[in-house]
Design a protein around this motif. Structure first.
Motif, mmCIF file in Angstrom:
data_model
loop_
_atom_site.group_PDB
_atom_site.id
_atom_site.type_symbol
_atom_site.label_atom_id
_atom_site.label_comp_id
_atom_site.label_asym_id
_atom_site.label_seq_id
_atom_site.Cartn_x
_atom_site.Cartn_y
_atom_site.Cartn_z
ATOM 1 N N GLY A 1 9.277 34.895 24.344
ATOM 2 C CA GLY A 1 9.939 34.827 25.645
ATOM 3 C C GLY A 1 10.609 33.492 25.899
ATOM 4 O O GLY A 1 10.758 32.664 25.002
ATOM 5 N N PRO A 2 10.997 33.235 27.147
ATOM 6 C CA PRO A 2 11.651 31.971 27.506
ATOM 7 C C PRO A 2 10.670 30.805 27.461
ATOM 8 O O PRO A 2 9.463 30.978 27.667
ATOM 9 N N LEU A 3 11.203 29.640 27.233
ATOM 10 C CA LEU A 3 10.402 28.412 27.244
ATOM 11 C C LEU A 3 11.350 27.233 27.398
ATOM 12 O O LEU A 3 12.560 27.337 27.195
ATOM 13 N N SER A 4 10.762 26.085 27.740
ATOM 14 C CA SER A 4 11.507 24.828 27.803
ATOM 15 C C SER A 4 10.517 23.709 27.542
ATOM 16 O O SER A 4 9.298 23.931 27.537
ATOM 17 N N GLY A 5 11.024 22.502 27.306
ATOM 18 C CA GLY A 5 10.088 21.417 27.112
ATOM 19 C C GLY A 5 10.676 20.185 26.479
ATOM 20 O O GLY A 5 11.887 20.075 26.249
ATOM 21 N N LEU A 6 9.771 19.240 26.167
ATOM 22 C CA LEU A 6 10.138 17.934 25.635
ATOM 23 C C LEU A 6 9.002 17.426 24.755
ATOM 24 O O LEU A 6 7.841 17.423 25.177
ATOM 25 N N VAL A 7 9.312 17.011 23.535
ATOM 26 C CA VAL A 7 8.315 16.366 22.683
ATOM 27 C C VAL A 7 8.915 15.098 22.111
ATOM 28 O O VAL A 7 10.141 14.967 21.969
ATOM 29 N N VAL A 8 8.024 14.158 21.763
ATOM 30 C CA VAL A 8 8.447 12.875 21.207
ATOM 31 C C VAL A 8 7.824 12.705 19.828
ATOM 32 O O VAL A 8 6.626 12.953 19.645
ATOM 33 N N THR A 9 8.639 12.309 18.866
ATOM 34 C CA THR A 9 8.165 12.108 17.500
ATOM 35 C C THR A 9 8.626 10.756 16.982
ATOM 36 O O THR A 9 9.374 10.031 17.653
ATOM 37 N N ARG A 10 8.185 10.421 15.790
ATOM 38 C CA ARG A 10 8.533 9.133 15.180
ATOM 39 C C ARG A 10 9.997 9.130 14.743
ATOM 40 O O ARG A 10 10.545 10.153 14.402
ATOM 41 N N TYR A 11 10.599 7.957 14.763
ATOM 42 C CA TYR A 11 11.967 7.839 14.262
ATOM 43 C C TYR A 11 12.055 8.444 12.860
ATOM 44 O O TYR A 11 11.247 8.144 11.988
ATOM 45 N N GLY A 12 13.039 9.321 12.672
ATOM 46 C CA GLY A 12 13.237 9.962 11.384
ATOM 47 C C GLY A 12 12.507 11.275 11.217
ATOM 48 O O GLY A 12 12.687 11.950 10.203
ATOM 49 N N TYR A 13 11.679 11.655 12.201
ATOM 50 C CA TYR A 13 10.861 12.867 12.081
ATOM 51 C C TYR A 13 11.373 14.010 12.951
ATOM 52 O O TYR A 13 10.732 15.051 13.044
ATOM 53 N N ALA A 14 12.513 13.846 13.586
ATOM 54 C CA ALA A 14 13.054 14.913 14.424
ATOM 55 C C ALA A 14 13.556 16.072 13.575
ATOM 56 O O ALA A 14 14.017 15.886 12.450
ATOM 57 N N VAL A 15 13.417 17.279 14.103
ATOM 58 C CA VAL A 15 14.005 18.468 13.494
ATOM 59 C C VAL A 15 14.743 19.211 14.604
ATOM 60 O O VAL A 15 14.383 19.115 15.778
ATOM 61 N N PRO A 16 15.800 19.951 14.264
ATOM 62 C CA PRO A 16 16.593 20.598 15.310
ATOM 63 C C PRO A 16 15.841 21.714 16.020
ATOM 64 O O PRO A 16 15.204 22.557 15.394
ATOM 65 N N CYS A 17 15.905 21.709 17.348
ATOM 66 C CA CYS A 17 15.352 22.775 18.170
ATOM 67 C C CYS A 17 16.410 23.186 19.189
ATOM 68 O O CYS A 17 17.273 22.386 19.563
ATOM 69 N N ALA B 1 4.059 15.140 13.718
ATOM 70 C CA ALA B 1 4.301 16.557 13.434
ATOM 71 C C ALA B 1 4.842 17.316 14.628
ATOM 72 O O ALA B 1 5.134 18.509 14.520
ATOM 73 N N SER B 2 5.012 16.662 15.769
ATOM 74 C CA SER B 2 5.291 17.398 17.005
ATOM 75 C C SER B 2 6.637 18.109 16.980
ATOM 76 O O SER B 2 6.770 19.214 17.539
ATOM 77 N N ALA B 3 7.659 17.521 16.366
ATOM 78 C CA ALA B 3 8.960 18.189 16.324
ATOM 79 C C ALA B 3 8.898 19.442 15.453
ATOM 80 O O ALA B 3 9.444 20.490 15.810
#
Length: 426
Positions: free
Chosen positions: A64-80, A50-52
């Motif tokens: 406000g501003p933010l940045s970062g990196l998350v890892v999800t399962r193949y096929g579970y990415a959503v655009p950010c 669910a992280s993406a």
């Protein structure tokens, strides 16, 4: 009243499952739990199925501003737009997960006390943040993961071993964030909602020990690669313990749980005219044994109006296990459902659905399946012996042949298994 012809038992059960999944969608449950803006930077990290979707919810609601990196399962990415999303393997980790975990650790180094790390964790994070302890290889972790997944060990036991072979889990990620504040938002996929078992607790202090992990491997007769046993025997894999000052500014917030999902499904069933009884949100054990037990309860309701009167719906959640001994593909929800079907033996008023809320039952891109009074009869017509298929751990093959598999695709959340049994009126 019961369901109308347009809302058949099978269709109603699917609506209950959809309601459970929808209740745990990050865009619904995450925004109220966001922390206040920090004086310094907001850095977003995370892992899980669910992280993406959680990251996208953060972007949509953060002022406000933010940045970062998350890892999800193949096929579970959503655009950010501002948070980088990477994909890796689950349930057995791969090199992409190792690289992602290394990058997550690099992302949180050098922060100050004015910064806040927002950590987004959900089920699947254990495999997706796959940075082995020094002296342990990715191949070592893959071998142990495969053995544990086939052994019948509980998720708590599996994650105990994972924590002690990891450079990230068991509080190590939060320790790396020090002195920044750490706020972890959790979507629970584990019985009991214990924070240390969700993604193996990268930001949570861990009271278990290397000796506990070693005992689990011994209990299930898993020898493991020599480097794994050496790390545990020597104590090099010891996790971050309660009271460690590096975790003093780390807090966790549970934003979605199996109980919340069951409550959402119950509301839909009641609106359709069915009394609802929630049997538990943390049921564990061998899937086939749980199936047989719940079948006994369903039959007692149908035949005796005990302990509940029909019509009614019985809901439950948790995480069962499958000890794979046959040649089938496993899958705890379909194994539960096939054992349940064998036990109710085509009772004309009993219907059921069992599925994983993340859309993946075992290692299959199949959430689970539905079962009706005619399922076994249709199986026999195809030459399928349900007891033989059960003995071979081939629930996926059985329900797939019937056309009764439940395929959702990535649900972008994960609050564990969902089981619904409908006993109609006489």
């Amino acid at each position: 009243m019961t369901s109308s012809p347009a809302d058949s038992p099978r269709a109603l059960l699917r609506r209950l499952f959809d309601a459970a999944v929808n209740a745990a969608q990050p865009n619904h449950c995450l925004p109220p739990h966001l922390p206040e803006p920090p004086k310094g930077r907001l850095v977003v990290i995370g892992a899980g199925k669910a992280s993406a979707a959680m990251a996208r919810a953060v972007e949509s609601h953060w002022p406000g501003p933010l940045s970062g990196l998350v890892v999800t399962r193949y096929g579970y990415a959503v655009p950010c737009d501002r948070i980088e999303i990477v994909e890796a393997a689950h349930p057995v980790p791969d090199a992409a997960g190792l690289d992602a975990a290394r990058r997550v650790m690099e992302t949180v180094r050098g922060l100050t006390a004015d910064d806040t790390v927002l950590c987004l964790m959900s089920g699947g994070g254990s495999a997706l943040l796959a940075l082995p302890l020094d002296g342990v290889t990715l191949e070592d972790k893959q071998a142990v993961s495969r053995a544990l997944l086939r052994s019948g060990a509980t998720i708590s036991e599996i994650n105990c071993v994972r924590r002690h072979l990891s450079a990230v889990k068991g509080g190590r990620l939060a320790a790396a964030c020090h002195p920044a504040r750490v706020v972890t938002l959790l979507i629970s996929d584990v019985p009991g909602d214990h924070p240390g078992d969700i993604a193996s607790g990268p930001t949570v202090a861990d009271a278990t020990t290397c000796a506990d992990a070693l005992a689990i491997l011994d209990r299930f007769a898993i020898d493991g690669p020599p480097r794994v046993r050496a790390a545990l025997v020597s104590g090099r894999g010891e996790s971050v313990k309660p009271g460690d000052p590096r975790l003093a500014r780390s807090e966790t917030r549970m934003i979605a749980t199996p109980a919340m999902a069951l409550d959402a499904a119950a509301a839909v069933a009641r609106a359709a005219g069915y009394p609802v009884h929630i049997l538990g949100d943390a049921i564990e054990g061998e899937a086939k044994d749980v199936g047989t037990t719940l079948a006994g309860i369903a039959l007692q309701v149908a035949k005796r109006d005990q302990p509940f009167a029909a019509p009614c719906v019985l809901l439950s959640g948790g995480e069962t296990t499958v000890t794979v001994r046959g040649q089938g593909r496993g899958g705890r929800n379909v194994e539960f459902l096939l054992a349940f079907g064998v036990a109710v033996d085509g009772h004309p008023r009993i219907h059921a659905l069992a599925a994983d809320t993340d859309g993946v039952d075992g290692v299959e891109e199949i959430a689970g399946a539905s079962l009706g009074p005619d399922s076994l009869r249709r199986g026999w017509a195809l030459g399928l012996n349900p007891k033989d298929r059960l003995a071979d751990n081939d629930g996926h093959g059985y329900f797939g042949a019937l056309g009764d598999s439940l395929v959702t695709g990535p649900t972008l959340t994960n609050v564990n298994d969902f089981r619904a049994i409908l006993i109609d009126r006489p």
